[in-house]
Design an enzyme around this catalytic site. Structure first.
Site, PDB file in Angstrom:
ATOM      1  N   ASP A   1       3.146   5.880  -2.889  1.00 22.33           N
ATOM      2  CA  ASP A   1       3.978   7.016  -2.511  1.00 22.33           C
ATOM      3  C   ASP A   1       4.896   7.450  -3.653  1.00 22.33           C
ATOM      4  OD1 ASP A   1       2.729   6.770  -0.123  1.00 22.33           O
ATOM      5  OD2 ASP A   1       4.476   6.068   1.004  1.00 22.33           O
TER       6      ASP A   1
ATOM      7  N   SER B   1       0.805  -1.213   0.000  1.00 24.70           N
ATOM      8  CA  SER B   1       0.000   0.000   0.000  1.00 24.70           C
ATOM      9  C   SER B   1       0.838   1.262   0.000  1.00 24.70           C
ATOM     10  CB  SER B   1      -0.910   0.008   1.237  1.00 24.70           C
ATOM     11  OG  SER B   1      -0.120   0.048   2.416  1.00 24.70           O
ATOM     12  N   CYS B   2       2.149   1.153   0.277  1.00 22.61           N
ATOM     13  CA  CYS B   2       2.963   2.358   0.459  1.00 22.61           C
ATOM     14  C   CYS B   2       3.860   2.674  -0.733  1.00 22.61           C
ATOM     15  CB  CYS B   2       3.808   2.217   1.725  1.00 22.61           C
ATOM     16  SG  CYS B   2       2.847   2.220   3.241  1.00 22.61           S
ATOM     17  N   PHE B   3       4.793   1.780  -1.053  1.00 26.06           N
ATOM     18  CA  PHE B   3       5.767   2.108  -2.088  1.00 26.06           C
ATOM     19  C   PHE B   3       5.125   2.526  -3.404  1.00 26.06           C
ATOM     20  CE2 PHE B   3       9.886  -0.170  -0.544  1.00 26.06           C
ATOM     21  CZ  PHE B   3       9.840   0.574   0.622  1.00 26.06           C
TER      22      PHE B   3
END
Length: 429
Positions: free
Chosen positions: A272, A267-269
């Site tokens: 983002d 969900s982040c890399f």
């Protein structure tokens, strides 16, 4: 301290339970009644090692949950732990943040004493002040700096080790609009800041917002570079892991994040890096290196399936996909490379049977057309080939004898008995 946390996803639930464990009184606020009921009953709404024990211990005592925003009036500060999903153009969808800010401001309109609003969600510079701050101040009728304070406190929790990351962080970053706001957060994290090995960074709000993006972009770039080098090593018939192990001995580089393979997800890399790319373009800068980072990462699942196709005619073949979560020890499948592998296999006419220790339910609705197994043995039973997409420890010892053809392409370099296969091939080794 009395703390309210808006949002009960991976970050909000973990932070709430860990703060309660530090001795604070914490209330989780979420619009999902099922999630609230789960926390109130002492059950975690997500799979995360160590979290169930904390919620079971503190629910009904120092930890509670509600759908009522009025609970913030009894707290000293509110942490916003909300999703910032990716829009089609890669930019952030701030709708959840705006809606929560409106509800929070409405609730704070009835509060007589000062309140600190802290953004923990990953947002681009300017969001804390220009979006959250303006909305909360307008709805609460309290100007920022006059009874209402703002801060940015980015999270660095990794799924699968979030509880440990909270307790033993490399750093705590705080960007605040006032010394009193920063002091409140220092008090909140005092037991952690006293720990040897934890660095404390205090900066302005915009810098704190960007630090999380820079952190994740750097790690994503390092992994993509490692994968690029792994692809080059394989082209030369060299072992990328031996090459990169030696490279990691250089203290300017370090040995961490040097495992080449299927690439990064979660969900982040992806979110983002894409948000930073989109934001940079809005500012008039073309982030060519970050574009290349994403391009290399997105190519790895196709490379894995292409390698598999060198050994097995994929049209009509029964293929076992081992692992669905984007990394082991979590049930999160968002942007998982395993799903990209499944897409590619289906496009090439393969029959897919998938197994994961905890993530099957999160994939079944998205891929109702594939088969799901309840064990590695069941997934391999009758399979003409298999791929390892997530490095769960359960895949170190595979019942190879179940396979119709003993062909494995490994995207994660698990510790499997390679000699048990007629064909074993690593993605970058």
């Amino acid at each position: 301290m009395h703390v309210s946390i808006v949002g009960s996803g991976y970050v909000g639930t973990t932070v709430a339970a860990c703060l309660a464990d530090l001795g604070h009184d914490v209330v989780n606020i979420d619009i999902d009644e099922d999630i609230v009921a789960s926390i109130e009953a002492g059950r975690p709404p997500i799979h995360e090692p160590g979290l169930a024990e904390l919620i079971d211990e503190h629910a009904g005592n120092r930890l509670r949950a509600t759908t009522d925003y009025d609970a913030v009036r009894e707290t000293d500060l509110t942490l916003l732990c909300l999703p910032t999903p990716q829009a089609d153009d890669g930019s952030l969808d701030l709708a959840p943040m705006r809606a929560a800010s409106e509800s929070l401001g409405d609730a704070l309109a009835g509060k007589s004493d000062d309140h600190l609003v802290v953004v923990k969600s990953t947002v681009l510079p300017g969001t804390t002040a220009d979006v959250v701050g303006e909305i909360v101040a307008e709805r609460a009728g309290t100007p920022v700096g006059d009874g209402l304070e703002l801060a940015m406190n980015p999270e660095f929790l990794r799924m699968g080790s979030a509880v440990a990351d909270f307790r033993e962080p490399d750093k705590v970053v705080v960007g605040a609009t006032s010394e009193s706001a920063a002091g409140l957060l220092r008090d909140l994290y005092a037991p952690i800041l006293e720990r040897e090995g934890t660095d404390y960074v205090e900066t302005d709000v915009r810098s704190a917002e960007l630090i999380k993006y820079a952190n994740n972009a750097f790690l994503a770039a390092k992994i993509s570079l490692v994968n690029e080098l792994g692809n080059v090593a394989k082209a030369y018939d060299a072992d990328a892991y031996e090459v990169l192990e030696a490279v990691g001995l250089d203290d300017r580089i370090s040995e961490r994040f040097m495992r080449s393979g299927l690439g990064w997800g979660g969900s982040c890399f992806p979110k983002d890096v894409n948000a930073l790319r989109a934001g940079a373009r809005e500012q008039g800068y073309d982030p060519a290196l970050l574009d290349a980072v994403v391009e290399v990462n997105d190519a790895q699942p196709r490379r894995l399936v292409s390698l598999l196709g060198d050994h097995v005619a994929l049209e009509g073949a029964r293929v076992a996909v081992l692992g669905l979560s984007f990394k082991p020890h979590t049930d999160d499948v968002r942007k998982s490379r395993a799903l990209e592998v499944i897409d590619e296999l289906c496009d090439r006419g393969a029959t897919v049977v998938a197994y994961d220790p905890v993530a099957i339910d999160n994939v079944r609705e998205q891929y109702p057309e594939i088969e799901y197994a309840d064990s590695p043995a069941a997934a391999l039973d009758g399979a003409e080939c298999a791929v390892v997409a997530t490095d769960w420890p359960a895949f170190d010892d595979l019942p190879v004898e179940k396979m119709a053809r003993k062909v494995l392409v490994d995207g994660r370099r698990v510790d499997v008995d390679r000699g048990a296969f007629d064909v074993y091939e690593g993605l970058t080794w």
